[in-house]
Design a protein around this motif. Structure first.
Motif, PDB file in Angstrom:
ATOM      1  N   GLY A  38      -0.211  23.024  -4.030  1.00  0.00           N
ATOM      2  CA  GLY A  38      -0.302  21.583  -3.925  1.00  0.00           C
ATOM      3  C   GLY A  38      -1.269  21.008  -4.937  1.00  0.00           C
ATOM      4  N   VAL A  39      -1.151  19.701  -5.141  1.00  0.00           N
ATOM      5  CA  VAL A  39      -2.062  18.975  -6.029  1.00  0.00           C
ATOM      6  C   VAL A  39      -2.422  17.679  -5.330  1.00  0.00           C
ATOM      7  N   SER A  40      -3.684  17.306  -5.442  1.00  0.00           N
ATOM      8  CA  SER A  40      -4.156  16.056  -4.860  1.00  0.00           C
ATOM      9  C   SER A  40      -4.978  15.314  -5.904  1.00  0.00           C
ATOM     10  N   VAL A  41      -4.444  14.205  -6.412  1.00  0.00           N
ATOM     11  CA  VAL A  41      -5.168  13.427  -7.417  1.00  0.00           C
ATOM     12  C   VAL A  41      -6.019  12.365  -6.732  1.00  0.00           C
ATOM     13  N   SER A  42      -7.126  12.015  -7.385  1.00  0.00           N
ATOM     14  CA  SER A  42      -7.966  10.938  -6.871  1.00  0.00           C
ATOM     15  C   SER A  42      -7.245   9.605  -7.088  1.00  0.00           C
ATOM     16  N   HIS A  43      -7.714   8.578  -6.411  1.00  0.00           N
ATOM     17  CA  HIS A  43      -7.042   7.274  -6.507  1.00  0.00           C
ATOM     18  C   HIS A  43      -7.038   6.714  -7.925  1.00  0.00           C
ATOM     19  N   ASP A  44      -8.101   7.010  -8.693  1.00  0.00           N
ATOM     20  CA  ASP A  44      -8.154   6.516 -10.069  1.00  0.00           C
ATOM     21  C   ASP A  44      -7.519   7.489 -11.065  1.00  0.00           C
ATOM     22  N   LEU A  45      -6.951   8.584 -10.562  1.00  0.00           N
ATOM     23  CA  LEU A  45      -6.263   9.609 -11.350  1.00  0.00           C
ATOM     24  C   LEU A  45      -7.181  10.337 -12.342  1.00  0.00           C
ATOM     25  N   ALA A  46      -8.488  10.258 -12.121  1.00  0.00           N
ATOM     26  CA  ALA A  46      -9.429  10.916 -13.029  1.00  0.00           C
ATOM     27  C   ALA A  46      -9.595  12.390 -12.697  1.00  0.00           C
ATOM     28  N   TYR A  47      -9.369  12.755 -11.439  1.00  0.00           N
ATOM     29  CA  TYR A  47      -9.574  14.130 -10.994  1.00  0.00           C
ATOM     30  C   TYR A  47      -8.368  14.608 -10.202  1.00  0.00           C
ATOM     31  N   ALA A  48      -8.094  15.901 -10.296  1.00  0.00           N
ATOM     32  CA  ALA A  48      -7.012  16.498  -9.518  1.00  0.00           C
ATOM     33  C   ALA A  48      -7.491  17.825  -8.948  1.00  0.00           C
ATOM     34  N   LYS A  49      -7.342  17.975  -7.649  1.00  0.00           N
ATOM     35  CA  LYS A  49      -7.591  19.260  -7.005  1.00  0.00           C
ATOM     36  C   LYS A  49      -6.268  20.004  -6.993  1.00  0.00           C
ATOM     37  N   VAL A  50      -6.277  21.205  -7.548  1.00  0.00           N
ATOM     38  CA  VAL A  50      -5.069  22.015  -7.619  1.00  0.00           C
ATOM     39  C   VAL A  50      -5.263  23.199  -6.675  1.00  0.00           C
ATOM     40  N   TYR A  51      -4.438  23.249  -5.631  1.00  0.00           N
ATOM     41  CA  TYR A  51      -4.557  24.302  -4.628  1.00  0.00           C
ATOM     42  C   TYR A  51      -3.711  25.497  -5.043  1.00  0.00           C
ATOM     43  N   MET A  54       0.806  -1.193   0.000  1.00  0.00           N
ATOM     44  CA  MET A  54       0.000   0.000   0.000  1.00  0.00           C
ATOM     45  C   MET A  54       0.855   1.265   0.000  1.00  0.00           C
ATOM     46  N   ALA A  55       1.969   1.230   0.680  1.00  0.00           N
ATOM     47  CA  ALA A  55       2.857   2.392   0.703  1.00  0.00           C
ATOM     48  C   ALA A  55       3.373   2.690  -0.699  1.00  0.00           C
ATOM     49  N   LYS A  56       3.513   1.653  -1.504  1.00  0.00           N
ATOM     50  CA  LYS A  56       4.001   1.848  -2.861  1.00  0.00           C
ATOM     51  C   LYS A  56       3.026   2.710  -3.666  1.00  0.00           C
ATOM     52  N   GLY A  57       1.718   2.470  -3.521  1.00  0.00           N
ATOM     53  CA  GLY A  57       0.709   3.263  -4.217  1.00  0.00           C
ATOM     54  C   GLY A  57       0.756   4.719  -3.808  1.00  0.00           C
ATOM     55  N   PHE A  58       0.985   4.964  -2.523  1.00  0.00           N
ATOM     56  CA  PHE A  58       1.069   6.341  -2.041  1.00  0.00           C
ATOM     57  C   PHE A  58       2.245   7.053  -2.691  1.00  0.00           C
ATOM     58  N   LYS A  59       3.374   6.379  -2.800  1.00  0.00           N
ATOM     59  CA  LYS A  59       4.535   7.006  -3.422  1.00  0.00           C
ATOM     60  C   LYS A  59       4.247   7.363  -4.872  1.00  0.00           C
ATOM     61  N   ARG A  60       3.562   6.492  -5.581  1.00  0.00           N
ATOM     62  CA  ARG A  60       3.219   6.764  -6.980  1.00  0.00           C
ATOM     63  C   ARG A  60       2.279   7.966  -7.051  1.00  0.00           C
ATOM     64  N   GLU A  61       1.267   7.983  -6.189  1.00  0.00           N
ATOM     65  CA  GLU A  61       0.330   9.105  -6.153  1.00  0.00           C
ATOM     66  C   GLU A  61       1.065  10.419  -5.865  1.00  0.00           C
ATOM     67  N   ALA A 109       2.311  17.612 -22.192  1.00  0.00           N
ATOM     68  CA  ALA A 109       3.604  17.779 -21.529  1.00  0.00           C
ATOM     69  C   ALA A 109       4.060  16.542 -20.759  1.00  0.00           C
ATOM     70  N   VAL A 110       3.133  15.750 -20.266  1.00  0.00           N
ATOM     71  CA  VAL A 110       3.499  14.576 -19.461  1.00  0.00           C
ATOM     72  C   VAL A 110       2.850  13.328 -20.039  1.00  0.00           C
ATOM     73  N   GLU A 111       3.485  12.203 -19.790  1.00  0.00           N
ATOM     74  CA  GLU A 111       2.946  10.934 -20.271  1.00  0.00           C
ATOM     75  C   GLU A 111       2.234  10.227 -19.140  1.00  0.00           C
ATOM     76  N   LEU A 112       0.905  10.394 -19.123  1.00  0.00           N
ATOM     77  CA  LEU A 112       0.061   9.667 -18.184  1.00  0.00           C
ATOM     78  C   LEU A 112      -1.007   8.952 -19.002  1.00  0.00           C
ATOM     79  N   ARG A 113      -1.413   7.796 -18.546  1.00  0.00           N
ATOM     80  CA  ARG A 113      -2.453   7.067 -19.263  1.00  0.00           C
ATOM     81  C   ARG A 113      -3.750   7.875 -19.263  1.00  0.00           C
ATOM     82  N   VAL A 114      -4.042   8.487 -18.108  1.00  0.00           N
ATOM     83  CA  VAL A 114      -5.218   9.335 -17.971  1.00  0.00           C
ATOM     84  C   VAL A 114      -4.752  10.683 -17.442  1.00  0.00           C
TER      85      VAL A 114
END
Length: 121
Positions: free
Chosen positions: A39-52, A1-8, A82-87
């Motif tokens: 700051g930026v906070s992405v959702s777990h599915d990376l569909a949404y990002a809150k940009v502070y 689980m810690a691995k997912g947090f690092k990726r996020e 600019a970046v390579e993300l699947r979503v």
């Protein structure tokens, strides 16, 4: 689980730095004042990002946030190029008033300390 947090967290950081560069480059055309992405906070599915966002002139915060949210689709498109993300997440800009609150608290503390200071003779 810690691995997912690092990726996020890496994705949060990547989006924050890339968006900051895009906004800096496009700021004149977007009619934005001095904007800082705090700051930026992405959702777990990376569909949404809150940009502070914090702004230099607090009285322009509402106008600046409105402008950023109006051009969110354009910024998302630029981010996708600019970046390579699947979503590429949908962007939602949110005002971060922590720096304003921090300076207000500091001011209140300084005032309280001055009132409690005995006069020096």
């Amino acid at each position: 689980m810690a691995k997912g947090f690092k990726r996020e967290q890496r994705i949060n950081d990547l989006i924050q730095t890339t968006l900051a560069e895009i906004i800096q480059r496009e700021a004149k055309d977007l009619h934005l004042g001095m904007v800082t992405l705090t700051g930026v906070s992405v959702s777990h599915d990376l569909a949404y990002a809150k940009v502070y966002v914090s702004v230099l002139e607090e009285e322009n915060a509402t106008r600046t946030l409105g402008a950023l949210n109006n051009v969110a689709k354009f910024l998302r498109y630029e981010l996708a190029n600019a970046v390579e993300l699947r979503v590429t997440p949908e962007l939602k800009f949110i005002y971060d008033d922590s720096s304003v609150r921090g300076s207000r608290i500091t001011s209140l503390l300084n005032t309280a300390l001055k009132k409690n200071d005995p006069p020096h003779n």
